[in-house]
Motif scaffolding. Structure first.
Motif, PDB file in Angstrom:
ATOM      1  N   SER A  27       0.810  -1.221   0.000  1.00  0.00           N
ATOM      2  CA  SER A  27       0.000   0.000   0.000  1.00  0.00           C
ATOM      3  C   SER A  27       0.847   1.277   0.000  1.00  0.00           C
ATOM      4  O   SER A  27       0.296   2.373   0.049  1.00  0.00           O
ATOM      5  N   TYR A  28       2.176   1.125  -0.045  1.00  0.00           N
ATOM      6  CA  TYR A  28       3.031   2.306  -0.042  1.00  0.00           C
ATOM      7  C   TYR A  28       4.240   2.082  -0.941  1.00  0.00           C
ATOM      8  O   TYR A  28       4.638   0.955  -1.216  1.00  0.00           O
ATOM      9  N   ASP A  29       4.817   3.200  -1.378  1.00  0.00           N
ATOM     10  CA  ASP A  29       6.030   3.168  -2.204  1.00  0.00           C
ATOM     11  C   ASP A  29       7.236   3.746  -1.490  1.00  0.00           C
ATOM     12  O   ASP A  29       8.370   3.407  -1.812  1.00  0.00           O
ATOM     13  N   ILE A  30       7.003   4.669  -0.546  1.00  0.00           N
ATOM     14  CA  ILE A  30       8.107   5.265   0.207  1.00  0.00           C
ATOM     15  C   ILE A  30       7.836   5.141   1.693  1.00  0.00           C
ATOM     16  O   ILE A  30       6.675   5.107   2.119  1.00  0.00           O
ATOM     17  N   VAL A  31       8.914   5.033   2.472  1.00  0.00           N
ATOM     18  CA  VAL A  31       8.826   4.979   3.927  1.00  0.00           C
ATOM     19  C   VAL A  31       9.647   6.133   4.499  1.00  0.00           C
ATOM     20  O   VAL A  31      10.836   6.255   4.196  1.00  0.00           O
ATOM     21  N   VAL A  32       9.009   6.945   5.319  1.00  0.00           N
ATOM     22  CA  VAL A  32       9.691   8.059   5.977  1.00  0.00           C
ATOM     23  C   VAL A  32      10.301   7.528   7.273  1.00  0.00           C
ATOM     24  O   VAL A  32       9.587   7.025   8.143  1.00  0.00           O
ATOM     25  N   THR A  33      11.621   7.627   7.408  1.00  0.00           N
ATOM     26  CA  THR A  33      12.308   7.067   8.570  1.00  0.00           C
ATOM     27  C   THR A  33      13.046   8.117   9.395  1.00  0.00           C
ATOM     28  O   THR A  33      13.487   7.815  10.501  1.00  0.00           O
ATOM     29  N   GLY A  34      13.196   9.321   8.859  1.00  0.00           N
ATOM     30  CA  GLY A  34      13.915  10.376   9.570  1.00  0.00           C
ATOM     31  C   GLY A  34      13.081  11.638   9.676  1.00  0.00           C
ATOM     32  O   GLY A  34      11.986  11.728   9.102  1.00  0.00           O
ATOM     33  N   THR A  35      13.569  12.605  10.422  1.00  0.00           N
ATOM     34  CA  THR A  35      12.865  13.875  10.576  1.00  0.00           C
ATOM     35  C   THR A  35      12.617  14.486   9.201  1.00  0.00           C
ATOM     36  O   THR A  35      13.546  14.685   8.417  1.00  0.00           O
ATOM     37  N   ALA A  36      11.353  14.744   8.904  1.00  0.00           N
ATOM     38  CA  ALA A  36      11.006  15.200   7.558  1.00  0.00           C
ATOM     39  C   ALA A  36       9.628  15.838   7.562  1.00  0.00           C
ATOM     40  O   ALA A  36       8.781  15.554   8.423  1.00  0.00           O
ATOM     41  N   ALA A  37       9.403  16.691   6.564  1.00  0.00           N
ATOM     42  CA  ALA A  37       8.089  17.269   6.284  1.00  0.00           C
ATOM     43  C   ALA A  37       7.667  16.796   4.904  1.00  0.00           C
ATOM     44  O   ALA A  37       8.426  16.934   3.941  1.00  0.00           O
ATOM     45  N   ILE A  38       6.478  16.222   4.812  1.00  0.00           N
ATOM     46  CA  ILE A  38       5.971  15.670   3.560  1.00  0.00           C
ATOM     47  C   ILE A  38       4.751  16.490   3.140  1.00  0.00           C
ATOM     48  O   ILE A  38       3.800  16.641   3.922  1.00  0.00           O
ATOM     49  N   TYR A  39       4.796  16.977   1.915  1.00  0.00           N
ATOM     50  CA  TYR A  39       3.718  17.837   1.415  1.00  0.00           C
ATOM     51  C   TYR A  39       2.928  17.122   0.323  1.00  0.00           C
ATOM     52  O   TYR A  39       3.477  16.354  -0.476  1.00  0.00           O
ATOM     53  N   LYS A  40       1.639  17.399   0.262  1.00  0.00           N
ATOM     54  CA  LYS A  40       0.775  16.875  -0.780  1.00  0.00           C
ATOM     55  C   LYS A  40       1.119  17.554  -2.110  1.00  0.00           C
ATOM     56  O   LYS A  40       1.775  18.602  -2.132  1.00  0.00           O
ATOM     57  N   PRO A  41       0.647  16.996  -3.202  1.00  0.00           N
ATOM     58  CA  PRO A  41       0.913  17.627  -4.500  1.00  0.00           C
ATOM     59  C   PRO A  41       0.422  19.066  -4.602  1.00  0.00           C
ATOM     60  O   PRO A  41       0.982  19.857  -5.371  1.00  0.00           O
ATOM     61  N   ASP A  42      -0.615  19.431  -3.831  1.00  0.00           N
ATOM     62  CA  ASP A  42      -1.116  20.809  -3.875  1.00  0.00           C
ATOM     63  C   ASP A  42      -0.325  21.757  -2.975  1.00  0.00           C
ATOM     64  O   ASP A  42      -0.639  22.940  -2.868  1.00  0.00           O
ATOM     65  N   GLY A  43       0.731  21.238  -2.326  1.00  0.00           N
ATOM     66  CA  GLY A  43       1.597  22.073  -1.506  1.00  0.00           C
ATOM     67  C   GLY A  43       1.215  22.167  -0.048  1.00  0.00           C
ATOM     68  O   GLY A  43       1.957  22.759   0.756  1.00  0.00           O
ATOM     69  N   THR A  44       0.077  21.587   0.359  1.00  0.00           N
ATOM     70  CA  THR A  44      -0.311  21.606   1.767  1.00  0.00           C
ATOM     71  C   THR A  44       0.381  20.461   2.512  1.00  0.00           C
ATOM     72  O   THR A  44       0.755  19.448   1.924  1.00  0.00           O
ATOM     73  N   LEU A  45       0.529  20.637   3.799  1.00  0.00           N
ATOM     74  CA  LEU A  45       1.271  19.671   4.608  1.00  0.00           C
ATOM     75  C   LEU A  45       0.474  18.397   4.837  1.00  0.00           C
ATOM     76  O   LEU A  45      -0.670  18.444   5.296  1.00  0.00           O
ATOM     77  N   LEU A  46       1.080  17.266   4.530  1.00  0.00           N
ATOM     78  CA  LEU A  46       0.500  15.970   4.856  1.00  0.00           C
ATOM     79  C   LEU A  46       0.945  15.533   6.241  1.00  0.00           C
ATOM     80  O   LEU A  46       0.120  15.129   7.068  1.00  0.00           O
ATOM     81  N   LEU A  47       2.254  15.612   6.505  1.00  0.00           N
ATOM     82  CA  LEU A  47       2.762  15.165   7.796  1.00  0.00           C
ATOM     83  C   LEU A  47       4.138  15.749   8.081  1.00  0.00           C
ATOM     84  O   LEU A  47       4.863  16.143   7.167  1.00  0.00           O
ATOM     85  N   LYS A  48       4.466  15.790   9.364  1.00  0.00           N
ATOM     86  CA  LYS A  48       5.831  16.057   9.819  1.00  0.00           C
ATOM     87  C   LYS A  48       6.196  15.004  10.841  1.00  0.00           C
ATOM     88  O   LYS A  48       5.444  14.751  11.794  1.00  0.00           O
ATOM     89  N   LEU A  49       7.335  14.381  10.640  1.00  0.00           N
ATOM     90  CA  LEU A  49       7.863  13.407  11.595  1.00  0.00           C
ATOM     91  C   LEU A  49       9.065  14.028  12.287  1.00  0.00           C
ATOM     92  O   LEU A  49      10.004  14.486  11.624  1.00  0.00           O
ATOM     93  N   ILE A  50       9.035  14.055  13.613  1.00  0.00           N
ATOM     94  CA  ILE A  50      10.138  14.582  14.419  1.00  0.00           C
ATOM     95  C   ILE A  50      10.708  13.430  15.234  1.00  0.00           C
ATOM     96  O   ILE A  50      10.039  12.887  16.123  1.00  0.00           O
ATOM     97  N   LYS A  51      11.924  13.030  14.922  1.00  0.00           N
ATOM     98  CA  LYS A  51      12.551  11.909  15.621  1.00  0.00           C
ATOM     99  C   LYS A  51      13.080  12.356  16.982  1.00  0.00           C
ATOM    100  O   LYS A  51      13.511  13.496  17.169  1.00  0.00           O
ATOM    101  N   ARG A  52      13.006  11.412  17.954  1.00  0.00           N
ATOM    102  CA  ARG A  52      13.553  11.613  19.298  1.00  0.00           C
ATOM    103  C   ARG A  52      13.080  12.937  19.911  1.00  0.00           C
ATOM    104  O   ARG A  52      13.851  13.733  20.424  1.00  0.00           O
TER     105      ARG A  52
END
Length: 285
Positions: A27-52
Motif C-alpha cells: 500500500s506504499y512506495d516510500i517509507v519516511v524514517t527520519g525527521t522530515a516534512a511531507i507535502y501533498k501535490p497541492d503544496g499543503t502539509l500531509l505530515l511532519k515526523l520529528i525523531k527523538r
C-alpha cells in the motif's frame, strides 16, 4: 529537516475502496524514517515526523498508566480496527436496535463533549477515577503541545484559540488538547478521524515493547508510510485516509506491545460550560 513534495495521489474512487480495510506493505512506495516534512501535490502539509522528540524518562513515567489502559475496552471502534459491526441479541432473546463490534483495547481519556445519550460534558472515567495515573500522562501531553507549537504553529494557533474559548475545566492543563485516544496494540484499518477540530492537526506518539517490526502508519492515497518509533512525534492531516500495517512478530503473551496516543481538541468542547454548570445539567437530566 528533509522536505519532500509528493508528485501524485491516487484517484479518490480508488482510494475510497480501501476505507475500512486492513492494508499491507503493497500500500506504499516510500517509507519516511527520519525527521522530515511531507507535502501533498497541492503544496499543503500531509505530515511532519520529528525523531527523538520526547525524553525517555518522560515516556517511562507514563508507561505504566498507558499500558494499564489496556483494560479499558470499546465496542465502538470496529470501523477503526477493520471489524464488521453486528446486531447483538438481548438477554430476553430479542434483537437489539443498535450494532456493536468486538471489544478492542481503545480508550478515550481526558474530557468529552455532550452527546444525545450523555447530554453533558464530563471527565472520562479514567481521568476522574484514576487521578494518580492520569497525572503521569499529562506531562507527555504538555510536551506534545509544545512540539505542536514549534513544528506546526499555524495549526497550534487554531487549537489554542479554540482552547482559549473553552472552559479550562475541560482542557488538559498546559496544552491545546481536550482528549487523548489510547490504543493498546490495536491495528488500525483505513479510516479518517472525525470529531476533532478541522483547523487543528493530528498529533501522535507511541510506546513499544519487544523486537517486533512493521506497524507503519500509512497514507494509502499518497502511497506513503511512516516508521514511527518510541520517542518520535508525528503531526499529520487526520482527515486523510490512514492506517497501520501489521505488527510483525508482536506477541502479547511475551510482553510485546504497541501503545499509540492520539492527542486532539474535540470540536464541540467549546459548547461546554464550567464543570459546575455541566454537573447541574447532569443532575437535571
Amino acid at each position: 529537516m528533509h522536505r519532500i513534495i509528493l508528485k501524485s495521489k491516487l484517484p479518490p474512487k480508488t482510494a475510497a475502496k480501501t476505507l475500512g480495510k486492513l492494508i499491507g506493505d503493497d500500500s506504499y512506495d516510500i517509507v519516511v524514517t527520519g525527521t522530515a516534512a511531507i507535502y501533498k501535490p497541492d503544496g499543503t502539509l500531509l505530515l511532519k515526523l520529528i525523531k527523538r522528540a520526547f525524553a525517555p524518562e518522560l515516556l517511562d513515567a507514563s508507561r505504566s498508566a498507558l499500558r494499564h489502559l489496556k483494560r479499558y475496552t470499546s465496542d465502538n471502534r470496529g470501523k477503526y480496527a477493520g471489524m464488521p459491526r453486528i446486531v447483538r441479541t438481548k438477554a430476553d432473546g430479542t434483537r437489539s436496535n443498535t450494532t456493536s463490534a468486538r471489544n478492542v483495547a481503545s480508550a478515550v481519556i481526558g474530557y468529552f463533549d455532550r452527546s444525545p445519550r450523555t447530554p453533558f460534558c464530563r471527565q472520562t472515567a479514567f481521568t476522574a477515577n484514576e487521578v494518580d495515573r492520569w497525572e503521569t500522562i499529562v506531562p507527555v501531553a504538555q510536551r506534545m503541545s509544545d512540539l505542536m507549537r514549534e513544528h506546526v504553529p499555524d495549526r497550534w494557533r487554531a487549537q489554542h484559540r479554540a482552547a482559549q474559548n473553552t472552559s479550562p475545566d475541560f482542557v488538559i492543563d498546559g496544552t491545546v488538547f481536550t482528549t487523548l485516544t489510547v490504543n493498546n496494540t490495536v491495528r488500525a484499518a483505513v479510516h479518517r478521524d472525525s470529531g476533532d477540530l478541522d483547523a487543528g492537526f493530528g498529533c501522535m506518539s507511541i510506546l513499544r515493547g519487544g523486537p517486533w517490526t512493521g506497524g507503519y502508519l500509512v497514507f494509502p492515497e499518497y502511497r506513503t508510510a511512516v516508521d514511527l518509533d518510541e520517542g518520535d512525534a508525528i503531526f499529520f492531516d487526520p482527515h486523510e485516509l490512514h492506517a497501520n500495517t501489521e505488527f510483525d512478530g508482536l506477541d502479547e503473551s511475551d510482553g510485546d506491545y504497541r501503545v499509540s496516543c492520539v492527542y486532539y481538541y474535540r470540536t464541540r468542547m467549546g459548547e461546554c460550560g464550567t464543570a459546575v454548570q455541566e454537573l447541574q445539567r447532569a443532575r437535571n437530566r
